[in-house]
Structure formats: structure tokens, C-alpha cells
Motif scaffolding. Structure first.
Motif, PDB file in Angstrom:
ATOM      1  N   ASP A  16     -17.468   3.319   8.965  1.00 21.54           N
ATOM      2  CA  ASP A  16     -17.007   4.495   9.688  1.00 21.54           C
ATOM      3  C   ASP A  16     -15.492   4.505   9.701  1.00 21.54           C
ATOM      4  OD1 ASP A  16     -19.648   4.110  12.125  1.00 21.54           O
ATOM      5  OD2 ASP A  16     -19.602   5.264  10.246  1.00 21.54           O
ATOM      6  N   GLN A  17     -14.920   5.687   9.890  1.00 22.46           N
ATOM      7  CA  GLN A  17     -13.465   5.790   9.901  1.00 22.46           C
ATOM      8  C   GLN A  17     -12.914   5.024  11.093  1.00 22.46           C
ATOM      9  OE1 GLN A  17     -11.918   9.724   9.559  1.00 22.46           O
ATOM     10  NE2 GLN A  17      -9.956   9.169  10.445  1.00 22.46           N
ATOM     11  N   PRO A  18     -12.076   3.998  10.877  1.00 19.23           N
ATOM     12  CA  PRO A  18     -11.540   3.187  11.971  1.00 19.23           C
ATOM     13  C   PRO A  18     -10.351   3.850  12.641  1.00 19.23           C
ATOM     14  CG  PRO A  18     -10.822   2.348   9.861  1.00 19.23           C
ATOM     15  CD  PRO A  18     -11.714   3.514   9.577  1.00 19.23           C
ATOM     16  N   PRO A  19      -9.800   3.228  13.678  1.00 22.02           N
ATOM     17  CA  PRO A  19      -8.636   3.813  14.364  1.00 22.02           C
ATOM     18  C   PRO A  19      -7.442   3.954  13.442  1.00 22.02           C
ATOM     19  CG  PRO A  19      -9.632   2.057  15.675  1.00 22.02           C
ATOM     20  CD  PRO A  19     -10.281   2.008  14.321  1.00 22.02           C
ATOM     21  N   MET A  20      -6.521   4.835  13.815  1.00 21.97           N
ATOM     22  CA  MET A  20      -5.330   5.082  13.016  1.00 21.97           C
ATOM     23  C   MET A  20      -4.389   3.882  13.081  1.00 21.97           C
ATOM     24  SD  MET A  20      -5.736   8.201  11.853  1.00 21.97           S
ATOM     25  CE  MET A  20      -4.150   8.957  11.531  1.00 21.97           C
ATOM     26  N   LEU A  21      -3.654   3.679  11.989  1.00 21.99           N
ATOM     27  CA  LEU A  21      -2.634   2.647  11.955  1.00 21.99           C
ATOM     28  C   LEU A  21      -1.437   3.045  12.804  1.00 21.99           C
ATOM     29  CD1 LEU A  21      -2.556   1.803   8.142  1.00 21.99           C
ATOM     30  CD2 LEU A  21      -3.264   0.237   9.942  1.00 21.99           C
ATOM     31  N   GLU A  22      -0.619   2.040  13.176  1.00 23.05           N
ATOM     32  CA  GLU A  22       0.641   2.366  13.801  1.00 23.05           C
ATOM     33  C   GLU A  22       1.485   3.199  12.840  1.00 23.05           C
ATOM     34  OE1 GLU A  22       2.636  -1.080  15.126  1.00 23.05           O
ATOM     35  OE2 GLU A  22       0.979  -1.792  16.370  1.00 23.05           O
ATOM     36  N   GLN A  23       2.300   4.056  13.384  1.00 21.96           N
ATOM     37  CA  GLN A  23       3.020   5.010  12.551  1.00 21.96           C
ATOM     38  C   GLN A  23       4.259   4.369  11.921  1.00 21.96           C
ATOM     39  OE1 GLN A  23       3.674   8.837  14.206  1.00 21.96           O
ATOM     40  NE2 GLN A  23       1.627   9.010  15.036  1.00 21.96           N
ATOM     41  N   VAL A  24       4.007   3.577  10.891  1.00 18.17           N
ATOM     42  CA  VAL A  24       5.066   3.014  10.073  1.00 18.17           C
ATOM     43  C   VAL A  24       5.254   3.952   8.876  1.00 18.17           C
ATOM     44  CG1 VAL A  24       5.816   1.053   8.686  1.00 18.17           C
ATOM     45  CG2 VAL A  24       4.483   0.681  10.788  1.00 18.17           C
ATOM     46  N   ILE A  25       6.412   4.573   8.760  1.00 18.06           N
ATOM     47  CA  ILE A  25       6.647   5.544   7.708  1.00 18.06           C
ATOM     48  C   ILE A  25       6.977   4.823   6.398  1.00 18.06           C
ATOM     49  CG2 ILE A  25       8.007   7.551   7.007  1.00 18.06           C
ATOM     50  CD1 ILE A  25       6.254   7.992   9.470  1.00 18.06           C
ATOM     51  N   CYS A  26       6.349   5.248   5.325  1.00 20.55           N
ATOM     52  CA  CYS A  26       6.634   4.662   4.014  1.00 20.55           C
ATOM     53  C   CYS A  26       8.088   4.925   3.633  1.00 20.55           C
ATOM     54  CB  CYS A  26       5.719   5.265   2.949  1.00 20.55           C
ATOM     55  SG  CYS A  26       3.962   4.972   3.213  1.00 20.55           S
ATOM     56  N   PRO A  27       8.754   3.956   3.039  1.00 14.46           N
ATOM     57  CA  PRO A  27      10.149   4.177   2.625  1.00 14.46           C
ATOM     58  C   PRO A  27      10.235   5.188   1.495  1.00 14.46           C
ATOM     59  CG  PRO A  27       9.333   2.107   1.741  1.00 14.46           C
ATOM     60  CD  PRO A  27       8.274   2.612   2.675  1.00 14.46           C
ATOM     61  N   GLU A  28      11.321   5.934   1.476  1.00 12.50           N
ATOM     62  CA  GLU A  28      11.567   6.885   0.385  1.00 12.50           C
ATOM     63  C   GLU A  28      12.172   6.134  -0.796  1.00 12.50           C
ATOM     64  OE1 GLU A  28      13.963  11.080  -0.404  1.00 12.50           O
ATOM     65  OE2 GLU A  28      13.356  10.473   1.615  1.00 12.50           O
ATOM     66  N   TYR A  29      11.596   6.341  -1.966  1.00 12.68           N
ATOM     67  CA  TYR A  29      12.002   5.561  -3.136  1.00 12.68           C
ATOM     68  C   TYR A  29      13.262   6.148  -3.753  1.00 12.68           C
ATOM     69  CZ  TYR A  29      11.455   2.610  -7.252  1.00 12.68           C
ATOM     70  OH  TYR A  29      11.642   1.681  -8.241  1.00 12.68           O
ATOM     71  N   HIS A  30      14.293   5.301  -3.969  1.00 14.97           N
ATOM     72  CA  HIS A  30      15.555   5.781  -4.529  1.00 14.97           C
ATOM     73  C   HIS A  30      16.027   4.990  -5.736  1.00 14.97           C
ATOM     74  CE1 HIS A  30      16.430   8.800  -1.529  1.00 14.97           C
ATOM     75  NE2 HIS A  30      16.188   7.937  -0.560  1.00 14.97           N
ATOM     76  N   GLU A  31      15.312   3.938  -6.107  1.00 11.08           N
ATOM     77  CA  GLU A  31      15.796   3.078  -7.181  1.00 11.08           C
ATOM     78  C   GLU A  31      15.828   3.825  -8.511  1.00 11.08           C
ATOM     79  OE1 GLU A  31      14.585  -1.125  -9.379  1.00 11.08           O
ATOM     80  OE2 GLU A  31      13.731  -0.608  -7.432  1.00 11.08           O
ATOM     81  N   SER A  32      17.007   4.038  -9.058  1.00 10.86           N
ATOM     82  CA  SER A  32      17.156   4.830 -10.278  1.00 10.86           C
ATOM     83  C   SER A  32      17.388   3.977 -11.518  1.00 10.86           C
ATOM     84  CB  SER A  32      18.320   5.818 -10.136  1.00 10.86           C
ATOM     85  OG  SER A  32      19.535   5.120  -9.905  1.00 10.86           O
ATOM     86  N   GLU A  33      17.417   2.657 -11.363  1.00  7.03           N
ATOM     87  CA  GLU A  33      17.655   1.787 -12.512  1.00  7.03           C
ATOM     88  C   GLU A  33      16.351   1.317 -13.155  1.00  7.03           C
ATOM     89  OE1 GLU A  33      20.652   1.308 -13.652  1.00  7.03           O
ATOM     90  OE2 GLU A  33      21.459   2.525 -12.029  1.00  7.03           O
ATOM     91  N   ARG A  34      15.234   1.601 -12.523  1.00  7.24           N
ATOM     92  CA  ARG A  34      13.949   1.104 -13.012  1.00  7.24           C
ATOM     93  C   ARG A  34      13.254   2.168 -13.855  1.00  7.24           C
ATOM     94  NH1 ARG A  34       8.740  -0.754  -9.327  1.00  7.24           N
ATOM     95  NH2 ARG A  34       7.399  -1.389 -11.067  1.00  7.24           N
ATOM     96  N   ASN A  35      12.961   1.840 -15.079  1.00  5.26           N
ATOM     97  CA  ASN A  35      12.296   2.770 -15.991  1.00  5.26           C
ATOM     98  C   ASN A  35      10.841   2.380 -16.206  1.00  5.26           C
ATOM     99  OD1 ASN A  35      14.640   4.317 -16.479  1.00  5.26           O
ATOM    100  ND2 ASN A  35      15.338   2.823 -17.995  1.00  5.26           N
ATOM    101  N   LEU A  36      10.027   3.374 -16.532  1.00  2.00           N
ATOM    102  CA  LEU A  36       8.640   3.128 -16.853  1.00  2.00           C
ATOM    103  C   LEU A  36       8.532   2.472 -18.229  1.00  2.00           C
ATOM    104  CD1 LEU A  36       8.558   5.655 -14.806  1.00  2.00           C
ATOM    105  CD2 LEU A  36       6.278   6.039 -15.751  1.00  2.00           C
ATOM    106  N   THR A  37       7.470   1.713 -18.416  1.00  3.65           N
ATOM    107  CA  THR A  37       7.098   1.244 -19.749  1.00  3.65           C
ATOM    108  C   THR A  37       6.176   2.292 -20.355  1.00  3.65           C
ATOM    109  OG1 THR A  37       7.267  -1.073 -19.092  1.00  3.65           O
ATOM    110  CG2 THR A  37       6.001  -0.581 -21.078  1.00  3.65           C
ATOM    111  N   ILE A  38       6.646   2.979 -21.375  1.00 10.80           N
ATOM    112  CA  ILE A  38       5.929   4.118 -21.927  1.00 10.80           C
ATOM    113  C   ILE A  38       5.033   3.673 -23.074  1.00 10.80           C
ATOM    114  CG2 ILE A  38       6.155   6.394 -22.978  1.00 10.80           C
ATOM    115  CD1 ILE A  38       7.090   6.241 -20.090  1.00 10.80           C
ATOM    116  N   LEU A  39       3.742   3.987 -22.948  1.00 12.68           N
ATOM    117  CA  LEU A  39       2.753   3.682 -23.987  1.00 12.68           C
ATOM    118  C   LEU A  39       2.077   4.984 -24.381  1.00 12.68           C
ATOM    119  CD1 LEU A  39       1.194   0.514 -22.282  1.00 12.68           C
ATOM    120  CD2 LEU A  39       2.875   0.546 -24.133  1.00 12.68           C
TER     121      LEU A  39
END
Length: 407
Positions: A16-39
Motif C-alpha cells: 500500500d502507498q506508505p506515508p510521504m517522505l520528509e520534504q527534502v528538495i532534489c538539488p538542481e543540476y548545474h554541472e556543465s563539464e560532464r558529457n554523455l557517453t554517446i552510443l
């Protein structure tokens, strides 16, 4: 509307759906030096699903099949199933640091996401591209800690492809799942190269491209507004959605940008390598060009209030929940918007073709004349400066070429 389920660390698919988690907001991602590995090599669904779900694939397929059976019954009973989707999509599976819900809906397990993003993919006959695309997109979105759902809106007929009308259908049908904060329209052959190209809902409307590999990581022109674009729900409603009249290739992106500007909105765009994309090589024939696109574009003001969400009609779609996405297959048809102007566009199609040809011939003659003058005026070691026709055409390109009329 079904609200997002954010359960505690109970991995049972039948809990069953359990209680809600504490409201910890996910960080906004800003790292611009990391590139995907493209396949970009051709792959199959089994390989992609095993790669993304790992040991959870058995449970994922189980709850997806159960939910799919329920959804099929809902769509047989009513064309407005939003209130009933909650009964079908309450089960979940823990996959890494995310909760997975059937049909390609992902929710961060350890924090509240800043944004809930619907990815809408207008689609037909790109079955080679789709697994390659999702192999990259799902991990890309998870790194950014976003809640997201993936919807493939498939045109289920042999008429010319209508990308913008499929966008309207996807916008409406995807809202049966939850209240998305924004909608990203994504071509299936474009792969983002940088994790810093944030797919959150800030800065909308947003054009996510600053360049693609096939154009030497540049754009064809500054007002280009195609391939990957994002809008909030209210923004889409403000300009009556997307035009339904563009059958075939070309024109709808420029029309949409005019709509955006007509209601006082301005686009944002990433700068430099953050917004670079690679295009998956094509394994299909391109859609034929829309011969009426220039005339339709010229009448965009007359169509704002008569062509879009408010005149959209389509038969009941076929909805199929799959492990990596929700497939919405729909039979779309031509819709009236303004019979007088539409007749004008049909009559003007031949004239516009002749006009475009005249512009191209004039541009070519002008280029030849300028090259001739330059070659006489600025000799350099026996070779005329500025006689590289490819570079010269790029610099003096007529605005009409933004529609690729020479193709």
C-alpha cells in the motif's frame, strides 16, 4: 488527476502507498563539464531494458502488464479516463534511486523533484531510433533528479506526417497521468551531449539546442525553434497549442515560434557546448515537404484562434503501457480552420513554389556576380580570394532557405 506517489523504501510491488517522505528538495543540476557517453549503434529493446532496469526488469514487466490490462479497459469505456488512471498506476518498483511506475514514469525516491516533466515524442516508423534514444534519455533525466514521464505519440495512418498535431494530442493525453509542470517536445533522433543541459521547467519557453553535429554544432538561423522545445501548461494554452495544418515536412517550428512571440513570450536557449546535440543517422526516408508551408506560415495570425487546441478532434487513441514509455497511437485527420484562407493556400502553392525558385535563382546569380568581382579585384597568388562557394553561400544565405526549399 493522479498525484505522484513518493513512497518510503518499501520495494514490494503490492505494498500500500506508505506515508510521504520528509520534504527534502532534489538539488538542481548545474554541472556543465560532464558529457554523455554517446552510443549511436543499432540496439534492441531487450538490451536497453536490461541496461536500465538491471535486476528489476522482471518486476517492472509484471506491474506494467497488469497496469496495461487495466488501462485498455478504461479506454474502451470512456475517452476521458484521467480520474481512473490512479487505479491502474499505483504499483511501483524501486530501481536505484528512483521509483518506477508503469509506462515510463520515474519519480526520485529520496527527495522531492523540483519539476514534473512530460517528454512528448511525435513519432512514426522510427523504430530503429527509439531504443537508441531512450537508452540515453532515461539516464540523462535521472542524473538531473527530475520526475518525468515519456510519451510516444504515434501517427497511426498513411497520411503525411503531422508533427504539430501529434504534439497537441500528446499534450492532452499525457495529462491523464498527472499534473505535469512542463512539456518537452523531443525529436526522437536528437541526443543531448551534456548533462548540464537542464530539462527542468525554468526559463520556459525554451529551445534546448545551441548546435547539432550535422550543422557543425551551429544553428541554421537564430530564430530556429525546432527539434527540442519546452513549454509550461499555461504557456501552451495561451497560444492555443500547436498548429494542426502542417502535413509533411517543414514550417511548423517557425509557426510555433510566431505563436510564442504573439502572446509576448520570449524563448531562452543554452549557450555553447551545453546545448549541443548529436543526430542519430537516419534509417528511413524523410517525410515529403509540405508544399503549402510558406502560405500557411504567412497566415499564422489568421489561424491563432481557429487552428490549435480549440479545433483539435481525433478518434479515441490506443494507449499501450510499455516498460520504457507510454505509446499513444492515434488516427489524426485534416481539420478545417478557415476555409477561405485554406483555399488561398491551396491556390498559392504553385505560385509559392515558383517564387521560391525565383529567389534561389536570384541568390545564385548574385553570388556568381559577387564572386566574379572579388576574383578580379583581389587576386592572391593566382587564386581568387573568397572563391570557396560553400563558405560564401553560408554567409549570404537568403532567409527563404530556412525552409530548405532547395531540397
Amino acid at each position: 488527476m493522479r498525484q505522484a506517489i513518493r513512497p518510503e523504501k518499501d520495494e514490494s510491488v503490492d505494498a500500500d502507498q506508505p506515508p510521504m517522505l520528509e520534504q527534502v528538495i532534489c538539488p538542481e543540476y548545474h554541472e556543465s563539464e560532464r558529457n554523455l557517453t554517446i552510443l549511436l549503434n543499432v540496439t534492441d529493446w531487450k538490451h536497453v531494458e536490461d541496461e536500465i532496469f538491471e535486476q528489476g526488469i522482471v518486476d517492472v514487466k509484471k506491474i506494467t502488464q497488469e497496469a496495461n490490462d487495466t488501462i485498455s479497459g478504461i479506454y474502451r469505456e470512456t475517452h476521458h479516463p484521467a480520474a481512473m488512471w490512479n487505479d491502474a498506476l499505483w504499483k511501483k518498483v524501486r530501481v536505484g534511486n528512483y521509483w518506477y511506475l508503469p509506462g515510463g514514469h520515474w519519480i526520485p525516491a529520496d527527495c522531492f523533484p523540483r519539476w514534473k516533466v512530460a517528454i512528448l515524442i511525435p513519432f512514426r516508423d522510427r523504430f530503429v531510433h527509439l531504443p537508441i534514444f531512450l537508452r540515453h534519455l532515461v539516464p540523462f533525466m535521472k542524473v538531473q533528479s527530475l520526475e518525468f514521464g515519456i510519451f510516444v505519440i504515434e501517427q497511426a495512418n498513411d497520411l503525411q506526417f503531422n508533427r504539430a498535431m501529434l504534439m497537441n494530442v500528446g499534450f492532452l493525453e499525457s495529462q491523464n497521468v498527472t499534473q505535469w509542470d512542463c512539456f518537452i517536445i523531443h525529436d526522437v533522433d536528437h541526443i543531448p551531449l551534456n548533462y548540464g543541459n537542464y530539462y527542468g521547467c525554468g526559463g520556459m519557453p525554451r529551445h534546448f539546442l545551441s548546435g547539432v553535429d550535422r550543422w557543425d554544432y551551429k544553428l541554421l538561423y537564430n530564430d530556429f525553434f525546432g527539434a527540442v522545445t519546452g513549454f509550461t501548461r499555461d504557456q501552451i494554452l495561451s497560444f492555443n497549442g500547436f498548429p494542426n495544418v502542417y502535413w509533411g515536412w517543414g514550417g511548423e517550428d517557425d509557426d510555433i515560434f510566431k505563436r510564442v512571440r504573439s502572446v509576448g513570450l520570449t524563448k531562452t536557449r543554452p549557450k555553447g557546448p551545453v546545448g549541443y546535440y548529436n543526430v542519430i543517422p537516419h534509417h528511413h526516408e524523410s517525410a515529403p515537404q509540405n508544399k503549402n508551408r510558406l502560405c500557411l506560415y504567412g497566415h499564422y495570425k489568421q489561424r491563432l484562434n481557429t487552428d490549435g487546441l480549440n479545433n483539435l478532434k481525433y478518434d479515441r487513441p490506443s494507449v499501450n503501457l510499455l516498460p520504457l514509455y507510454t505509446n499513444i497511437s492515434v488516427d489524426i485527420r485534416h481539420l478545417p480552420w478557415n476555409e477561405e484562407n485554406w483555399s488561398d493556400c491551396r491556390l498559392d502553392a504553385a505560385y509559392m513554389g515558383m517564387f521560391a525558385l525565383f529567389c534561389l535563382i536570384s541568390a545564385y546569380a548574385t553570388r556568381r556576380a559577387i564572386l566574379h568581382v572579388r576574383s578580379r579585384s583581389y587576386p592572391h597568388n593566382g587564386i581568387s580570394i573568397g572563391t570557396n562557394p560553400r563558405k560564401f553561400v553560408t554567409q549570404t544565405q537568403s532567409p527563404i532557405n530556412r525552409f530548405n526549399l532547395s531540397q
